[in-house]
Scaffold this motif. Structure first.
Motif, short mmCIF file in Angstrom:
data_model
loop_
_atom_site.label_atom_id
_atom_site.label_comp_id
_atom_site.label_asym_id
_atom_site.label_seq_id
_atom_site.Cartn_x
_atom_site.Cartn_y
_atom_site.Cartn_z
N UNK A 53 1.93 -1.51 -2.86
CA UNK A 53 2.97 -2.38 -2.33
C UNK A 53 4.34 -1.88 -2.69
N UNK A 54 5.36 -2.56 -2.19
CA UNK A 54 6.74 -2.17 -2.44
C UNK A 54 7.56 -3.23 -3.16
N UNK A 55 7.39 -4.48 -2.76
CA UNK A 55 8.24 -5.52 -3.32
C UNK A 55 7.86 -5.82 -4.76
N UNK A 56 8.82 -6.31 -5.57
CA UNK A 56 8.48 -6.69 -6.95
C UNK A 56 7.34 -7.70 -7.03
N UNK A 57 7.29 -8.63 -6.07
CA UNK A 57 6.23 -9.65 -6.11
C UNK A 57 4.85 -9.03 -5.97
N UNK A 58 4.76 -7.90 -5.27
CA UNK A 58 3.48 -7.21 -5.08
C UNK A 58 3.13 -6.30 -6.24
N UNK A 59 4.13 -5.92 -7.02
CA UNK A 59 3.93 -4.84 -7.98
C UNK A 59 4.37 -5.21 -9.40
#
Length: 655
Positions: A53-59
Motif C-alpha cells: 500500500x501507499x497511504x499511512x493508514x495502509x502501512x
C-alpha cells in the motif's frame, strides 16, 4: 541488550536511528510502503519488510503489520521515531504485550499527555502554568482571538485561529476534519491566542530510577501554519533565571506523569518572561539535533539505554557548548500559500557537511536527510526533505553558516522553501532575536518568499542556459568540429531561445561571429567561457560562473547570486495542452476530500470550490473569477498535478 531493532517509521528519522544503531552494533530492520520501495532508509537497514500500500493508514499506521514485521525478522525492540504511531499508547502497549522492548515512554504517560485537554488539567494540578481551556460553543467576544486545537496529535495539524464569532463554527469544523484525518480523533478545543507569543520547549531525559534531566530550551517561534521551520538552542530571549524556571516546570511536568525516556515539554512564552504549558511530545522531536550539538549527547543512544533500564549519570547533564540552529527544508512553494510540491529530485546536494545524522567533531555543518539525488517526493507523506543544522561558538556564526550552506546547495527538481529560509536568516529582526510566532503574519511573503535571484540574475541564468545548449549542439555536429567558429555558408541569423521563470518569459538571442559567440541585448557583457555544464560571464569586469544542469523538463542554473529553474518554452505548443479561461488545475497530486460548490452554482472570485489533501495537509482550491462553476471531480478521487478540477465559466445573460 537489544540485538535487532525495528524502526516503525520512514525517511529521515529512520536513517537517523539506524546511524546510532550502527555505532552500537545493533542490527536494524526497516519497513516500507510501495511508494518507499527505493527510499534511503530501506537501503540503509540490514533487513527491510514490505508493507503493501501507499497511504499511512495502509502501512505505517498498521500496528498489527509492524509487530508482525518484528516477529518475522526476529527483532527484539521497536523504535517508533516521530509522527505516525510514536505517540499512540495502544501501539506502545501492543509492542510490550508482544514481548518486545518498547523504545519510548510508558503507555500510561503517552495516553495522559496524548490528550491536550487531560494533560492541561494535570499540569495545572502540578503547578505548571497553563492557558485557560475554552469550550468552542462557549467562546465570547472578549475572549477572541482563540486558537482551535486538536486534542490528539500535533505538528500544526488540526490547528487554526478564529478572530470572530462568525468564523468560529467553520474554523472548528475545518480543524476537526483535519484532526480526524491526521490522528483519527476529531476532538478539538479552544484556548486564548497570544498574537506575539514565543514557542519555547525544553528537552528532557528521564530514567526509570527517578532521575530527570532538563537539557535546556529550544526556540521554535518561526512557524508557518503552526509548524516549525527554524529551531535553535539556546533561545535568544531566555536568560538564566527564566531558563531555570522553564527547566523546573518541564521536570515537574515529566514527573507528574511518571515519564521515562526522551520527551519535550512545550511552552508559549511572552516577552515579559511568563510562560504557559502547551503540550508534551512523548517522543523524540524533529529538532533534537540542535540539542545534540550543544550537549554532545546522542539522544537516540540514550533512548535505547533507558529502554534497557540504564540510569542517567548522577552528576547531571553535560555543560552546553555554543549555539546550534536548524532549518527544515520542505518541498513546498511559500509564495503560493505554502503549497506542497511533489515529483523527481534530479539533484539534491549540500556543501560537504561535517556530519550526517551525527554531531560534528567540532563546530560545523550537519545534514539529516531522508532523500538523495534521483529520489521521488511522494504526496503520501510529510513534505520535509531534510534538516540542515549548524553548530558554532555563537548565534551569529551559526546563522551565517546556515544561510551559506542553504545558498550553496544544489536543489533541482521540486520547488523548495530554500530561498525563503535564506531571506529569513538574513532578516534583521531574526538576527536581533526579536521575533515571535506571528513573524510571517506581520511581514508577509511578498518579499520573504521572492526568489533570491533578481530579475537581472534570472536573465543572466537564462543566457547561461542558452549558451550551455549552444555548446551541446555544437559538439553534436561532428562535421563542424574543425571549422572556424564564425564559418557559415548562409548569412548569420540570431538563434532564439525562450524560457519561463514562473509567470515571466525570458527570450535569449545569440549568434556566432568572427570573434566568437555573442549575446544580443546585453550591455557590457562578455562571454568568457562556456560549455555544457559551466558558463562564465563578465559584466562590467565582474565575473560570475554559472553551473548549468539540463533535464528533460527543465534547466537548473546555480550561481552565487541565487538558483533559477527555467522551463523551455516550446516554439510550437500542442493545442491539446491549452486550457480554456477559468480552468482550475490541481497544483499537486492529491485526493479530493470535499466539494464546496456544485455544477451550475454561481461563484465569486475567491470562493472555495474544492479541498485537496496532499502531504498530510488540506488545501483549498478557490475560484479565480466570477462565473458559473463546472466541477470535474468527485469526493475521494485521486488526481495528478495539472488535472482539471473545475472550470469557472463566464456568466451569460441567461445565467
Amino acid at each position: 541488550m537489544i540485538r535487532r531493532l525495528l524502526v516503525a517509521n520512514r525517511g529521515e528519522i529512520a536513517c537517523r536511528i539506524f546511524r546510532t544503531c550502527r555505532d552500537l552494533g545493533i542490527s536494524t530492520v526497516a519497513v516500507f510502503s510501495d511508494a518507499d520501495a527505493a527510499a534511503a532508509h530501506v537501503e540503509q537497514a540490514d533487513t527491510a519488510v514490505w508493507l503493501p500500500g501507499n497511504t499511512p493508514a495502509e502501512t505505517y499506521l498498521r500496528a498489527d503489520l509492524l509487530i508482525e514485521a518484528a516477529r518475522r525478522t526476529d527483532a527484539d525492540a521497536i523504535h517508533p521515531g516521530y509522527g505516525f504511531l510514536s505517540e499512540n499508547a495502544e501501539f506502545a502497549q501492543a509492542v510490550i504485550d508482544a514481548g518486545l522492548t518498547w523504545v519510548g515512554p510508558p503507555p500510561a504517560a503517552i495516553e495522559t499527555m496524548g490528550s491536550k485537554i487531560r494533560s492541561k488539567k494535570l499540569m495545572d494540578d502540578a503547578g505548571v502554568p497553563v492557558l485557560t481551556e475554552l469550550e468552542p460553543a462557549a467562546v465570547t467576544d472578549d475572549q477572541l482571538p482563540v486558537l482551535v486545537k486538536a486534542s490528539a496529535g500535533g505538528g500544526g495539524r488540526g490547528m487554526r485561529v478564529a478572530r470572530s464569532l462568525a468564523e468560529l463554527p467553520d474554523t472548528v469544523a475545518a480543524a476537526s476534519s483535519e484532526a480526524a484525518s491526521a490522528f483519527g480523533d476529531p476532538t478539538v478545543f479552544c484556548e486564548p491566542y497570544l498574537e506575539r507569543g514565543r514557542h519555547i520547549e525544553v528537552q528532557i531525559l528521564a530514567d526509570e530510577h527517578g532521575t530527570t534531566w532538563a537539557l535546556g530550551e529550544r526556540e521554535c517561534s518561526i512557524q508557518r501554519r503552526h509548524q516549525k521551520i527554524i529551531e535553535e538552542t539556546p533561545s535568544p530571549m531566555v536568560d538564566p533565571e527564566m531558563r531555570e524556571r522553564l527547566c523546573g516546570a518541564a521536570v515537574a511536568a515529566a514527573e507528574a506523569v511518571g515519564y521515562v525516556g526522551a520527551g519535550t515539554v512545550e511552552f508559549l512564552a511572552t516577552e515579559a518572561g511568563r510562560f504557559y504549558f502547551l503540550e508534551m511530545n512523548t517522543r523524540l522531536q524533529v529538532e533534537h539535533p540542535v540539542t545534540e550539538c550543544v550537549t554532545g549527547l546522542d539522544l537516540v543512544a540514550w533512548q535505547l539505554r533507558i529502554a534497557l533500564g540504564e540510569p542517567l549519570p548522577q552528576d547531571g547533564p553535560p555543560p552546553f557548548d555554543g549555539h546550534s540552529i536548524e532549518a527544515r527544508l520542505y518541498a513546498e512553494d511559500p509564495a503560493h500559500d505554502w503549497q506542497p510540491t511533489a515529483g523527481h529530485l534530479h539533484r539534491f546536494e549540500f556543501p560537504s557537511p561535517a556530519a550526517c545524522f551525527d554531531r560534528p567533531q567540532r563546530y560545523g555543518l550537519r545534514v539529516d536527510a531522508g532523500y538523495r539525488s534521483g529520489d521521488t517526493v511522494s504526496t503520501h507523506y510529510d513534505a520535509m526533505l531534510a534538516k540542515v543544522i549548524t553548530w558554532a561558538p555563537n548565534r551569529g556564526e551559526a546563522i551565517a553558516r546556515l544561510a551559506g550552506a542553504l545558498g550553496e546547495a544544489h536543489l533541482h527538481g521540486v520547488t523548495t522553501n530554500r530561498d525563503l529560509l535564506v531571506r529569513l536568516l538574513h532578516h534583521e529582526e531574526f538576527r536581533a532575536g526579536d521575533f515571535d510566532t506571528s513573524f510571517f503574519g506581520r511581514h508577509g511573503l511578498e518579499t520573504l518568499a521572492s526568489p533570491l535571484a533578481t530579475p537581472e540574475v534570472q536573465r543572466l541564468c537564462a543566457a547561461a542556459a542558452a549558451l550551455s545548449d549552444a555548446a551541446v549542439n555544437r559538439t553534436k555536429v561532428a562535421d563542424l568540429a574543425g571549422l572556424p567558429s564564425a564559418w557559415r555558408n548562409v548569412p548569420a541569423v540570431p538563434q532564439r531561445k525562450e524560457y519561463a521563470v514562473g509567470a515571466t518569459t525570458i527570450a535569449i538571442e545569440y549568434q556566432w561571429t568572427r570573434g566568437g559567440i555573442q549575446l544580443e541585448g546585453f550591455d557590457r557583457l562578455r562571454v568568457v567561457d562556456f560549455g555544457p555544464a559551466l558558463v562564465t560571464l563578465e559584466v562590467d569586469g565582474l565575473r560570475t560562473t554559472f553551473t548549468v544542469a539540463t533535464y528533460p523538463d527543465r534547466v537548473c542554473v546555480d550561481c552565487s547570486a541565487g538558483a533559477v529553474t527555467l522551463e523551455r518554452i516550446n516554439r510550437f505548443p500542442d493545442p491539446a495542452e491549452q486550457h480554456a479561461a477559468g480552468t482550475l488545475l490541481a497544483p499537486m497530486p492529491g485526493t479530493v476530500t470535499a466539494l464546496h460548490a456544485a455544477d451550475g452554482d454561481a461563484v465569486s472570485n475567491g470562493d472555495p470550490l474544492i479541498t485537496l489533501e496532499a502531504m498530510k495537509m488540506h488545501h483549498t482550491i478557490s475560484a479565480s473569477d466570477d462565473g458559473i462553476a463546472e466541477i470535474k471531480v468527485v469526493v475521494g478521487q485521486q488526481v495528478d498535478a495539472g488535472a482539471i478540477l473545475a472550470i469557472v465559466a463566464e456568466r451569460t445573460d441567461e445565467s
